[in-house]
Motif scaffolding. Sequence first.
Motif, PDB file in Angstrom:
ATOM      1  N   VAL A  30     -59.330  60.074  20.037  1.00 31.46           N
ATOM      2  CA  VAL A  30     -59.811  61.199  21.095  1.00 31.46           C
ATOM      3  C   VAL A  30     -59.373  59.804  21.834  1.00 31.46           C
ATOM      4  CG1 VAL A  30     -61.822  62.042  20.018  1.00 31.46           C
ATOM      5  CG2 VAL A  30     -61.809  60.306  21.806  1.00 31.46           C
ATOM      6  N   ILE A  31     -58.346  60.437  23.321  1.00 27.86           N
ATOM      7  CA  ILE A  31     -58.868  60.143  24.822  1.00 27.86           C
ATOM      8  C   ILE A  31     -59.552  60.255  25.932  1.00 27.86           C
ATOM      9  CG2 ILE A  31     -56.842  59.490  26.279  1.00 27.86           C
ATOM     10  CD1 ILE A  31     -54.645  58.788  24.396  1.00 27.86           C
ATOM     11  N   LEU A  32     -59.817  59.344  26.795  1.00 28.49           N
ATOM     12  CA  LEU A  32     -61.137  60.186  27.535  1.00 28.49           C
ATOM     13  C   LEU A  32     -60.269  60.664  29.264  1.00 28.49           C
ATOM     14  CD1 LEU A  32     -64.158  57.626  27.672  1.00 28.49           C
ATOM     15  CD2 LEU A  32     -63.891  60.178  25.948  1.00 28.49           C
ATOM     16  N   VAL A  33     -60.065  61.381  29.436  1.00 24.87           N
ATOM     17  CA  VAL A  33     -59.638  61.897  30.810  1.00 24.87           C
ATOM     18  C   VAL A  33     -60.806  62.397  31.810  1.00 24.87           C
ATOM     19  CG1 VAL A  33     -58.099  63.197  31.452  1.00 24.87           C
ATOM     20  CG2 VAL A  33     -57.734  62.889  28.957  1.00 24.87           C
ATOM     21  N   GLN A  51     -70.983  60.309  16.407  1.00 16.89           N
ATOM     22  CA  GLN A  51     -69.917  59.802  14.856  1.00 16.89           C
ATOM     23  C   GLN A  51     -68.951  60.839  14.469  1.00 16.89           C
ATOM     24  OE1 GLN A  51     -71.195  57.791  12.936  1.00 16.89           O
ATOM     25  NE2 GLN A  51     -72.521  57.070  14.383  1.00 16.89           N
ATOM     26  N   GLY A  52     -67.722  60.016  14.387  1.00 14.42           N
ATOM     27  CA  GLY A  52     -66.636  61.111  14.436  1.00 14.42           C
ATOM     28  C   GLY A  52     -65.679  60.852  14.800  1.00 14.42           C
ATOM     29  N   VAL A  53     -65.212  60.505  15.600  1.00 11.47           N
ATOM     30  CA  VAL A  53     -64.248  59.990  16.643  1.00 11.47           C
ATOM     31  C   VAL A  53     -64.221  58.425  16.664  1.00 11.47           C
ATOM     32  CG1 VAL A  53     -64.557  62.144  18.629  1.00 11.47           C
ATOM     33  CG2 VAL A  53     -65.956  59.784  18.952  1.00 11.47           C
ATOM     34  N   ALA A  54     -63.208  58.738  17.590  1.00 16.02           N
ATOM     35  CA  ALA A  54     -62.392  57.094  17.893  1.00 16.02           C
ATOM     36  C   ALA A  54     -62.261  57.178  19.077  1.00 16.02           C
ATOM     37  CB  ALA A  54     -61.248  56.679  16.539  1.00 16.02           C
ATOM     38  N   VAL A  55     -62.547  56.883  19.407  1.00 19.35           N
ATOM     39  CA  VAL A  55     -61.824  56.989  21.097  1.00 19.35           C
ATOM     40  C   VAL A  55     -60.770  55.356  21.394  1.00 19.35           C
ATOM     41  CG1 VAL A  55     -62.277  56.029  24.096  1.00 19.35           C
ATOM     42  CG2 VAL A  55     -64.123  57.286  21.975  1.00 19.35           C
ATOM     43  N   TYR A  61     -57.888  53.318  12.306  1.00 20.51           N
ATOM     44  CA  TYR A  61     -59.390  54.100  13.600  1.00 20.51           C
ATOM     45  C   TYR A  61     -60.836  53.391  13.485  1.00 20.51           C
ATOM     46  CZ  TYR A  61     -56.208  58.298  12.749  1.00 20.51           C
ATOM     47  OH  TYR A  61     -55.839  59.194  12.595  1.00 20.51           O
ATOM     48  N   PRO A  62     -60.672  53.189  14.508  1.00 25.26           N
ATOM     49  CA  PRO A  62     -62.439  52.398  14.055  1.00 25.26           C
ATOM     50  C   PRO A  62     -63.331  53.404  13.515  1.00 25.26           C
ATOM     51  CG  PRO A  62     -61.753  52.109  16.101  1.00 25.26           C
ATOM     52  CD  PRO A  62     -60.561  53.015  15.362  1.00 25.26           C
ATOM     53  N   ALA A  63     -64.474  52.234  13.382  1.00 26.15           N
ATOM     54  CA  ALA A  63     -66.064  52.412  12.807  1.00 26.15           C
ATOM     55  C   ALA A  63     -65.555  54.065  11.886  1.00 26.15           C
ATOM     56  CB  ALA A  63     -66.214  52.633  14.562  1.00 26.15           C
ATOM     57  N   PRO A  64     -65.110  53.911  11.053  1.00 22.85           N
ATOM     58  CA  PRO A  64     -65.252  55.382  10.431  1.00 22.85           C
ATOM     59  C   PRO A  64     -67.356  55.804  10.131  1.00 22.85           C
ATOM     60  CG  PRO A  64     -65.447  52.887   9.207  1.00 22.85           C
ATOM     61  CD  PRO A  64     -65.235  52.289  10.084  1.00 22.85           C
ATOM     62  N   TYR A  65     -67.127  56.705   9.286  1.00 24.27           N
ATOM     63  CA  TYR A  65     -68.553  57.295   9.672  1.00 24.27           C
ATOM     64  C   TYR A  65     -69.699  56.262   9.105  1.00 24.27           C
ATOM     65  CZ  TYR A  65     -66.893  62.203  10.595  1.00 24.27           C
ATOM     66  OH  TYR A  65     -66.448  63.717  11.284  1.00 24.27           O
TER      67      TYR A  65
END
Length: 205
Positions: A97-100, A124-128, A201-205
């Motif tokens: 995801v990308i924050l806007v 949990q479940g997103v990679a910013v 993707y960093p930080a998996p579940y």
Amino acid sequence: MSQNPWTRQQEPEPGPALGPAQPVDLSRRGPSAPQHGVPAPAEDERLPKFAIPAADTLWWVGVHGGSGESTMAQLLPGTRAANHRWPIPPPPVPTPVILVARTNGAGLRAAQRAATEWASGVVQGVAVLGLVLIADAKGRLPRVLDDFADIVGGGVPRVWELPWIEEWRRGEAATPENTPDEVFEVLESIYALRASNPADYPAPY
């Protein structure tokens, strides 16, 4: 994600040309994964969540109303707007995801809350992948907002900045013809980031 149509190369047929992304700086600015010890925002300050079937595309997460997430999804085909929510796929792969956010005070504070929420580990479940800041007015940011934007940007992996675009304010659809070079550069950078290593993707579940 589909091929990137946003280049400045013009072809005889109508519509934007397809082509490889230009070399861009993909270096990280801030943390690429949640950090130990970051306190989560209060429940009423967190973004809602919704389930998605799989982590199969890039999502734009507008952190407040009017942030511009729908415009970003329109600009880069194959991506989606999350409607101010975290898109949560089933394990094991998080969705990118990308924050806007807009660059006014309220927008920057909302971006800070969303970045803090992600950094705390409660989402949990997103990679910013980063944050897109869209100018809320013409001209340079006041010093106090510029300094605040630097602070907020230090909490996410990358920051991209988009200028004020009068045509978009008037309600015109975003097209290659009314999109300035700075926006093309941002789109090329984001496309190249996703294309360079889609499984990064960093930080998996």
